[in-house]
Write an enzyme that holds these catalytic residues in place. Structure first.
Site, PDB file in Angstrom:
ATOM      1  N   ARG A   1       0.820  -1.206   0.000  1.00 42.46           N
ATOM      2  CA  ARG A   1       0.000   0.000   0.000  1.00 42.46           C
ATOM      3  C   ARG A   1       0.854   1.256   0.000  1.00 42.46           C
ATOM      4  NH1 ARG A   1      -4.607  -0.603   3.886  1.00 42.46           N
ATOM      5  NH2 ARG A   1      -5.417  -1.538   1.971  1.00 42.46           N
ATOM      6  N   TYR A   2       1.987   1.192   0.679  1.00 45.98           N
ATOM      7  CA  TYR A   2       2.883   2.345   0.796  1.00 45.98           C
ATOM      8  C   TYR A   2       4.091   2.124  -0.122  1.00 45.98           C
ATOM      9  CZ  TYR A   2       0.308   3.329   5.145  1.00 45.98           C
ATOM     10  OH  TYR A   2      -0.649   3.594   6.080  1.00 45.98           O
TER      11      TYR A   2
ATOM     12  N   CYS B   1     -11.425  -8.222  15.640  1.00 45.49           N
ATOM     13  CA  CYS B   1     -10.359  -8.362  14.643  1.00 45.49           C
ATOM     14  C   CYS B   1     -10.729  -7.706  13.316  1.00 45.49           C
ATOM     15  CB  CYS B   1     -10.059  -9.837  14.393  1.00 45.49           C
ATOM     16  SG  CYS B   1      -8.709 -10.077  13.211  1.00 45.49           S
TER      17      CYS B   1
ATOM     18  N   CYS C   1      -9.498 -12.410  18.578  1.00 43.44           N
ATOM     19  CA  CYS C   1     -10.069 -11.166  19.111  1.00 43.44           C
ATOM     20  C   CYS C   1     -11.417 -10.923  18.443  1.00 43.44           C
ATOM     21  CB  CYS C   1      -9.153  -9.987  18.811  1.00 43.44           C
ATOM     22  SG  CYS C   1      -7.472 -10.200  19.414  1.00 43.44           S
TER      23      CYS C   1
ATOM     24  N   LYS D   1      -2.920   4.708   7.055  1.00 39.77           N
ATOM     25  CA  LYS D   1      -3.109   5.269   8.389  1.00 39.77           C
ATOM     26  C   LYS D   1      -3.042   6.791   8.371  1.00 39.77           C
ATOM     27  CE  LYS D   1      -1.076   1.163  10.475  1.00 39.77           C
ATOM     28  NZ  LYS D   1      -0.719   0.481   9.198  1.00 39.77           N
TER      29      LYS D   1
ATOM     30  N   ARG E   1       7.241  -0.180   1.787  1.00 38.35           N
ATOM     31  CA  ARG E   1       7.077  -1.263   2.758  1.00 38.35           C
ATOM     32  C   ARG E   1       5.824  -2.083   2.456  1.00 38.35           C
ATOM     33  NH1 ARG E   1       5.748   3.669   4.252  1.00 38.35           N
ATOM     34  NH2 ARG E   1       4.220   4.172   5.847  1.00 38.35           N
TER      35      ARG E   1
ATOM     36  N   ARG F   1      -9.317  -8.470  10.581  1.00 37.11           N
ATOM     37  CA  ARG F   1      -9.292  -9.537   9.564  1.00 37.11           C
ATOM     38  C   ARG F   1     -10.177 -10.705   9.981  1.00 37.11           C
ATOM     39  NH1 ARG F   1      -3.267  -8.737   9.350  1.00 37.11           N
ATOM     40  NH2 ARG F   1      -3.131  -6.752   8.252  1.00 37.11           N
TER      41      ARG F   1
ATOM     42  N   ASP G   1      -7.148   3.995  10.370  1.00 37.67           N
ATOM     43  CA  ASP G   1      -6.767   3.377   9.111  1.00 37.67           C
ATOM     44  C   ASP G   1      -7.911   3.714   8.161  1.00 37.67           C
ATOM     45  OD1 ASP G   1      -5.034   1.997   7.478  1.00 37.67           O
ATOM     46  OD2 ASP G   1      -4.822   0.313   8.863  1.00 37.67           O
TER      47      ASP G   1
ATOM     48  N   CYS H   1      -4.040 -17.427  15.392  1.00 41.57           N
ATOM     49  CA  CYS H   1      -3.675 -16.509  16.466  1.00 41.57           C
ATOM     50  C   CYS H   1      -3.755 -17.225  17.819  1.00 41.57           C
ATOM     51  CB  CYS H   1      -4.634 -15.319  16.474  1.00 41.57           C
ATOM     52  SG  CYS H   1      -4.326 -14.170  15.117  1.00 41.57           S
TER      53      CYS H   1
ATOM     54  N   ASP I   1     -11.547  -0.352  13.283  1.00 42.23           N
ATOM     55  CA  ASP I   1     -11.972  -0.356  11.882  1.00 42.23           C
ATOM     56  C   ASP I   1     -13.454  -0.689  11.765  1.00 42.23           C
ATOM     57  OD1 ASP I   1      -9.411   0.237  10.903  1.00 42.23           O
ATOM     58  OD2 ASP I   1      -8.818  -1.874  11.038  1.00 42.23           O
TER      59      ASP I   1
END
Ligand code: PLP
Length: 373
Positions: free
Chosen positions: A95-96, A115, A112, A319, A99, A117, A312, A108, A275
């Site tokens: 995206r950037y 989450c 969570c 971000k 990086r 995702r 985000d 995981c 999000d």
């Protein structure tokens, strides 16, 4: 089997084993529907830390029926950051400019409930040996990439040997300067930070960690020890926190968390506004709340304990850092600012009219820069 593997294998994954849930058949049947959409995982270490149904740890991992409320929403979607669109190869987000984010698994230590995702985590067959091979090849082929963030899932759930292999392949790429690992393991499965793991990690400097922490109660003595091991092998530690309703959406809790992190050699990096992910709306707060917390941190505690507060941007904008406003007025001649106590200060510009604001008329500048305090 090592302790962490045992703790993971004894995870709660079924509705009937969930701690502190209503003893009603109907409720449990509905929770079954939640589980079919979004898997459950609470490893046995984390389960032990949960003390009551209202506890900030319980809220992060025990599903509630509210997760089913968002299916008809037009705003809440399964991929709010449009990650799938920014994937030139599967499971790598570019995206950037310099990086990338590389998903190296999708398991995981806990699942969570908030989450971002949620669409992927805990479902089998998403990240494979082949997607990983393509991801590493993509980085090799793109010399502009100087920073990779290993994510998932949680990269530290990958077995030692495999992790060693992935890190060594990444390190063999000459233009890749730094490797980052985004993980929730040190705070939720501290026994995973073994001597063997440390011996692997320390071969691959410069290696940075960003560790997910949401509440001061997560920093148990075991967790502090695990983080200390990582710091001792020279890994700079940062933290990432998600602003969550009923968990950490008050200034005192957040300040305690940030100070406790810093004391453990973990530099607070980001607080994320939650999000707009389907199935997580009940844990979201307002942006106003986040700004209020930032205002209560800045100036009142060590600057090193104050992270960036970010949204985000929905749709994949990346971000965006938000700050409580402290510029009252900004013209060619002066800047009027407020400090943490709300006192107003006037700063005169030295090169009046020759600064970056040159070219704009004074009036339009005022329109742009005069903001409500
Ligand atoms: C967060 C993120 C990064 C890293 O952002 P930094 O601000 O450099 O920490 C990189 N790629 C993606 C897709 C991200 O979401």
């Amino acid at each position: 089997m090592e302790l962490w593997q045992k703790q993971l294998s004894q995870s709660v994954v079924k509705v009937k084993d969930l701690p502190f849930i209503p003893d009603s058949e109907e409720y449990r049947n509905k929770l079954e529907e939640v589980r079919e959409n979004y898997p459950i995982r609470i490893n046995s270490y984390f389960l032990e830390q949960i003390k009551s149904p209202d506890d900030p740890l319980w809220k992060q991992v025990v599903p509630t029926l509210a997760e089913l409320d968002d299916f008809d929403s037009e705003e809440l979607i399964t991929d709010p950051l449009n990650e799938e669109v920014d994937m030139p190869v599967p499971e790598l987000v570019h995206r950037y400019p310099d990086r990338v984010l590389l998903m190296i698994n999708n398991q995981c230590p806990i699942v969570c409930r908030f989450c971002t995702r949620k669409r992927k985590i805990g479902f089998p067959g998403i990240v494979t040996r082949e997607t990983l091979r393509q991801g590493i090849q993509y980085i090799r082929d793109h010399s502009e990439i100087r920073d990779v963030i290993m994510s998932g899932g949680d990269p530290l759930l990958v077995p030692d040997k495999e992790l060693d292999r992935i890190l060594s392949e990444l390190r063999s790429i000459p233009h890749l300067e730094i490797i980052r690992i985004g993980t929730r393991v040190p705070g939720t499965l501290p026994a995973r930070i073994t001597e063997n793991l440390c011996n692997i990690l320390k071969k691959y400097h410069p290696l940075y960690f960003n560790i997910h922490f949401n509440h001061p109660a997560e920093l148990t003595p075991e967790v502090e020890k695990a983080c200390s091991k990582l710091a001792d092998i020279g890994i700079p530690l940062g933290s990432q926190t998600v602003l969550l309703k009923g968990v950490n959406d008050d200034s005192e809790t957040m300040k305690e968390l940030m100070q406790k992190l810093l004391k453990n050699r973990i530099k607070p990096y980001y607080i994320y506004q939650a999000d707009m992910t389907e199935g997580t709306d009940h844990l979201r707060t307002s942006v106003q709340k986040g700004l209020e917390i930032m205002k209560d941190l800045m100036g009142y505690t060590s600057g090193m304990a104050v992270p960036y507060y970010v949204i985000d941007a929905p749709g994949g904008g990346g971000k965006v850092r938000l700050l409580p406003n402290n510029v009252v007025e900004h013209t060619n001649d002066e800047v009027i600012i407020t400090n943490y106590e709300g006192k107003v200060f006037r700063y005169s510009q030295s090169d009046r009219g020759n600064g970056s604001l040159k070219g704009s008329s004074q009036e339009s500048l005022k329109d742009i820069c005069r903001l409500p305090v």
